[in-house]
Scaffold this active site. Structure first.
Site, PDB file in Angstrom:
ATOM      1  N   ASP A 116       0.883  -1.157   0.000  1.00 39.90           N
ATOM      2  CA  ASP A 116       0.000   0.000   0.000  1.00 39.90           C
ATOM      3  C   ASP A 116       0.928   1.215   0.000  1.00 39.90           C
ATOM      4  OD1 ASP A 116      -2.219   1.711   0.570  1.00 39.90           O
ATOM      5  OD2 ASP A 116      -1.480   1.762   2.621  1.00 39.90           O
ATOM      6  N   ASP A 174      -1.503  -0.853   6.000  1.00 36.71           N
ATOM      7  CA  ASP A 174      -1.630  -0.310   7.350  1.00 36.71           C
ATOM      8  C   ASP A 174      -3.015   0.222   7.671  1.00 36.71           C
ATOM      9  OD1 ASP A 174      -1.505   1.989   5.712  1.00 36.71           O
ATOM     10  OD2 ASP A 174      -1.002   3.158   7.492  1.00 36.71           O
ATOM     11  N   ASP A 214      -7.076  -0.917   3.611  1.00 31.87           N
ATOM     12  CA  ASP A 214      -6.325  -2.089   3.172  1.00 31.87           C
ATOM     13  C   ASP A 214      -6.907  -3.382   3.722  1.00 31.87           C
ATOM     14  OD1 ASP A 214      -4.410  -0.469   1.947  1.00 31.87           O
ATOM     15  OD2 ASP A 214      -3.380  -0.195   3.848  1.00 31.87           O
TER      16      ASP A 214
END
Lengths: 804, 53
Positions: A511, A694, A698
């Site tokens: 990410d 995180d 996600d």
């Protein structure tokens, strides 16, 4: 250039800017500090009379820079509604278990305990260095919890209550029960071995039958509790497997143990034949020891994971019909309630703004680091953080219907569909156990026709010699050693399949915000149009010095000292700041706000400083890349893995970042659901996917991936989804973990090979009746030791390759 | 070798005592935290000595 390098910061060990060090007197000498944070912490410690901390510590402290100073956030912990979740009663006083950040050595524990005992009302404070927990017992009516927490923050530690987890408590109890069983087995084994030595010597030198039978009887008596009490976990596990019509290693273990123990009892009763009490007790002890280590590793992982799940009290200020304010738990809100959200507070539920204008940071949900302006009629998402001014919100969806809850459902679906790799370890056991059983039956039959009086003992010798002690130690010892080694390096494994999956991984997906970048803005470039940039930086920092806005934080983190005083400071929501310094008025903000022109469109964020005559300086802000991200992605590619970047960011930033890091594939502007679908497509093509993320956005893709890794600084939802956590947010550990996972698979294969080789090589001798009990015991101990020592080689992590 | 009829029961007695002590230690959280108590006693001691000087 600066003069000779100054000494590192006395408190945290970071380099000190040689030009403007911060100084304070500690232990009778002036010391230099890197930042005002460290200086204040040191001064507080000295003022509390606890400066012995500096004399006794054996490593420098963690920089207090990441300990938030805001007391207002702590006040929420005093509310009875919030305390119900984590405060208990002990000896008529309030007690709480807190997880501590920033502990670096034993002196920290000493400092924390001494400092807390100085506070009125504190009865007991004890720090556990093993799991960084603080047990605090205090008179709640004499000191509010927030006061104690802020006392700790002032000396540089952050203490937070965490969500009590029944799973972690269970693990702890299980590990204590195992320890008791292990103690009984260990102490008993020593005694049985002592008598066995006598019996073995007797077998060579001659022993009177009475003494022999006596020693056997006593050995049997001691083995009895070991067999029935300590060995119980194996029998129950084997029974469960048999009931489910499968065979696992415990079935083999149980068959070997039962046959060895009961024939030994039979031999003792009829006063002839062979006894294997020593082998039985040693076998149980070895297996229990490996089980215990395994459960210890799992318990430590569970504790760290729960500590990370910090409990943030979710309170809401409800506006009643008569205009009064009422503080309630966020879960009590219903659709249609009017609530007041103060600056800096988390918005407790989804809703619509009905009064006030502000900006809300939705970074956790969308990955967008900049606050989004919110005015009357705009909708807000629960979980985002209100920026500069108060908002009145009408709740539209509370609790179970909110956006976060929706994402949570998406996540649960992903977890249910998560593909799992088959576990190989138990397949081997299936073949092994059926092979051994068939073989011992064959041995019995052959002997039955040749010499019936030897048949029973020969079959038993086969069962004991092929006793899969080393075989069943092979996998768990390797796994728990690797798990411990990785936890020390900052890669915390919370689920069992991680090492096996990681070794086979083909793709690593990252990410962007908060994972590859630090998730906060920093000033990446500044240039002056007129005058000296240093002066303009100082003025800009002074203007922004009291704001909580992410842009302001970027200015606050500039290494400056002695900021000029600002008069008439005004914050214009969504635009910028203005104020008067030394009689001149300055404006800081967008080009349009600062000097009334629209700047050219750019992907990066540019902030201008201007006075009445026009622009003075420009500052370019960007979310900074984690310094270790380049090394991390490069070494992952060097290991033959594909690196991908999937982001929710719609700008060109993901592309730029991807090129900078040399990613194999980059895609931006993805919704959480689209991210999850991308992962699913990859999996459909046969890829084994590791996802690193995180945020809440996600969570669904983390749930979908074969293996998910969350940052320790990430959100609760990301962490509870994750199979593993990066404790220090250091991405480089990923490559080391991958190497260690492969090494673990290699060691397990070697171990299985050695154990099988030993068992097969003694088989013919046992079948011929040539293996006496002492030789069986010796062989078992040696083969087990070989396997355990081989597994211990995993304690050192492999060095990750540096060049692609 | 009649002495073993006397010595073996004594060894059993030792074994029983050891098991009881071990279980007591487990029940009283002696295996909870291996690091802090060791350091605590040393640091308190050093602090005391510094004050006396």
């Amino acid at each position: 250039m600066a003069q000779a390098l100054a000494a590192p910061c006395y408190h945290c060990g970071l380099p000190v800017s040689a030009d403007h060090p911060f100084v304070a007197t500690v232990l009778g000498a002036p010391r230099q500090f890197c930042c005002p944070g460290c200086q204040v912490v040191a001064a507080t410690i000295v003022a509390s009379g606890l400066d012995s901390y500096y004399a006794d510590r054996d490593s420098t402290a963690v920089s207090p820079a990441n300990v938030p100073a805001a007391l207002s956030a702590l006040l929420a912990f005093d509310h009875p509604e919030a305390q119900r979740d984590f405060v208990g009663v002990e000896d008529g006083m309030a007690c709480v278990e807190l997880s501590l950040d920033n502990i670096s050595c034993a002196a920290c524990a000493w400092l924390i305990e001494k400092r807390l005992h100085q506070e009125p009302g504190v009865a007991r404070a004890s720090v556990n260095l093993g799991n960084h927990r603080l047990h605090l017992v205090w008179h709640a009516e004499q000191a509010p919890l927030s006061q104690l927490l802020s006392a700790l923050q002032a000396i540089g530690y952050r203490a937070r209550p965490f969500r009590a987890d029944t799973h972690a408590t269970q693990l702890k109890q299980e590990s204590l029960r195992l320890l008791t069983r292990l103690a009984v087995a260990g102490l008993g084994m020593m005694q049985v071995m002592m008598y066995a030595t006598g019996l073995y010597i007797g077998a060579f030198q001659g022993i009177s039958p009475e003494s022999r039978d006596y020693l056997r009887l006593v050995s049997g008596l001691i083995t009895m509790p070991i067999f029935f009490y300590s060995g119980m976990p194996f029998y129950t596990s084997a029974w469960r497997a048999v009931k489910a019509r499968s065979l696992n290693m415990d079935v083999t273990v149980t068959v070997a143990l039962f046959s060895a123990f009961f024939t030994s009892v039979y031999a003792t009763a009829i006063r002839s034949g062979e006894t294997y009490f020593d082998s039985v007790s040693m076998f149980i002890f070895f297996l229990l020891a490996s089980r215990f280590l395994e459960s210890k590793a799992r318990q430590a992982a569970g504790e760290t994971a729960t500590s990370l799940m910090a409990l943030t009290p979710r309170l809401a200020t409800r506006l009643e019909a008569d205009g009064s304010e009422h503080i309630v738990g966020a879960t009590q809100l219903v659709s249609g309630d009017h609530i007041l959200v103060k600056p800096g507070e988390t918005i407790p539920a989804d809703g619509e703004v009905i009064a006030g204008s502000s900006a809300a940071t939705e970074a956790l949900l969308t990955g967008e680091p900049l606050p989004i302006p919110k005015q009357m009629g705009d909708s807000v998402i629960g979980g985002s953080i209100n920026g500069e001014s108060p908002l009145t919100i009408r709740v539209s969806r509370a609790g179970g219907d909110s956006t976060i809850a929706t994402l949570n459902r998406l996540l649960n679906r992903a977890l249910a569909e998560k593909p799992r790799l088959a576990e190989r370890a138990d397949q081997l056991a299936q073949y092994f156990v059926s092979g051994v059983l068939l073989l011992s039956a064959a041995v019995y039959l052959v002997w039955h026709f040749m010499a019936p009086e030897h048949a029973l003992w020969a079959m038993l010798a086969v069962l004991v010699a092929t006793c899969p002690c080393a075989l069943s130690l092979a996998t768990p010892t390797a796994l728990s050693t690797a798990t411990n080694a990785l936890a020390r390096a900052g890669f915390l494994i919370t689920r069992g399949h991680v090492l096996e999956t990681l070794a086979q991984a083909t793709h690593v997906i990252f990410d962007k915000t908060g994972t590859l970048t630090e998730g906060r803005l920093q000033i990446s470039a500044s240039s002056a149009l007129r005058g000296n940039i240093g002066d303009w930086q100082r003025i800009a920092a002074a203007l922004e010095s009291q704001s909580e806005h992410p842009v302001a934080r970027a200015f606050q983190s500039l290494p400056l000292y002695s900021l000029p005083a600002v008069e008439n400071r005004r914050q214009i929501s969504g635009s910028g700041m203005s104020g008067v310094v030394d009689g001149r008025e300055y404006r800081l903000g967008h080009a349009e706000f600062a000097f009334g022109e629209r700047g050219e469109q750019d992907d990066s964020l540019t902030i201008w400083l201007s006075d009445a005559d026009g622009p003075l300086a420009s500052f370019t802000l960007s979310d900074t890349l984690r310094p270790e991200a380049i090394v991390a992605t490069r070494s992952l590619r060097a290991l033959g893995l594909q690196t991908w970047l999937l982001s929710g960011d719609r700008s060109r930033t993901p592309q730029i970042l991807g090129e900078q890091l040399g990613m194999n594939h980059v895609q931006g502007g993805l919704s959480p659901e689209q991210k999850r679908e991308m992962v699913q497509q990859l999996q459909a093509q046969g890829a084994i996917v590791v996802m690193v993320g995180d945020g809440v956005n996600d969570a669904p893709s983390l749930g979908q991936a074969h293996l998910s890794v969350a940052m320790a600084s990430g959100t609760d939802l990301a962490q509870t989804t994750a199979d593993a956590l990066l404790l220090h947010d250091d991405l480089r550990v990923l490559a080391a973990a991958h190497g260690e996972a492969r090494a673990t698979q290699r060691i397990i294969r070697q171990n299985l090979f050695w154990a099988l080789a030993y068992n097969i090589s003694v088989l013919p001798f046992a079948a011929c009746g040539l293996v006496p009990p002492w030789m069986a015991a010796l062989g078992m101990a040696t083969s087990s030791l070989v396997v355990v020592c081989n597994a211990l080689r995993l304690r050192r992590l492999p060095a990750p390759p540096l060049e692609a | 070798m009649e002495v073993i009829y006397f010595l073996v029961p004594i060894s059993l007695l030792f074994l029983g005592t050891a098991v009881v002590f071990f279980v007591w230690a487990i029940k009283h959280d002696q295996f909870e935290d291996f690091d802090s108590p060791a350091h605590r006693i040393l640091l308190d001691d050093r602090e005391l000595r510094r004050k006396q000087r």
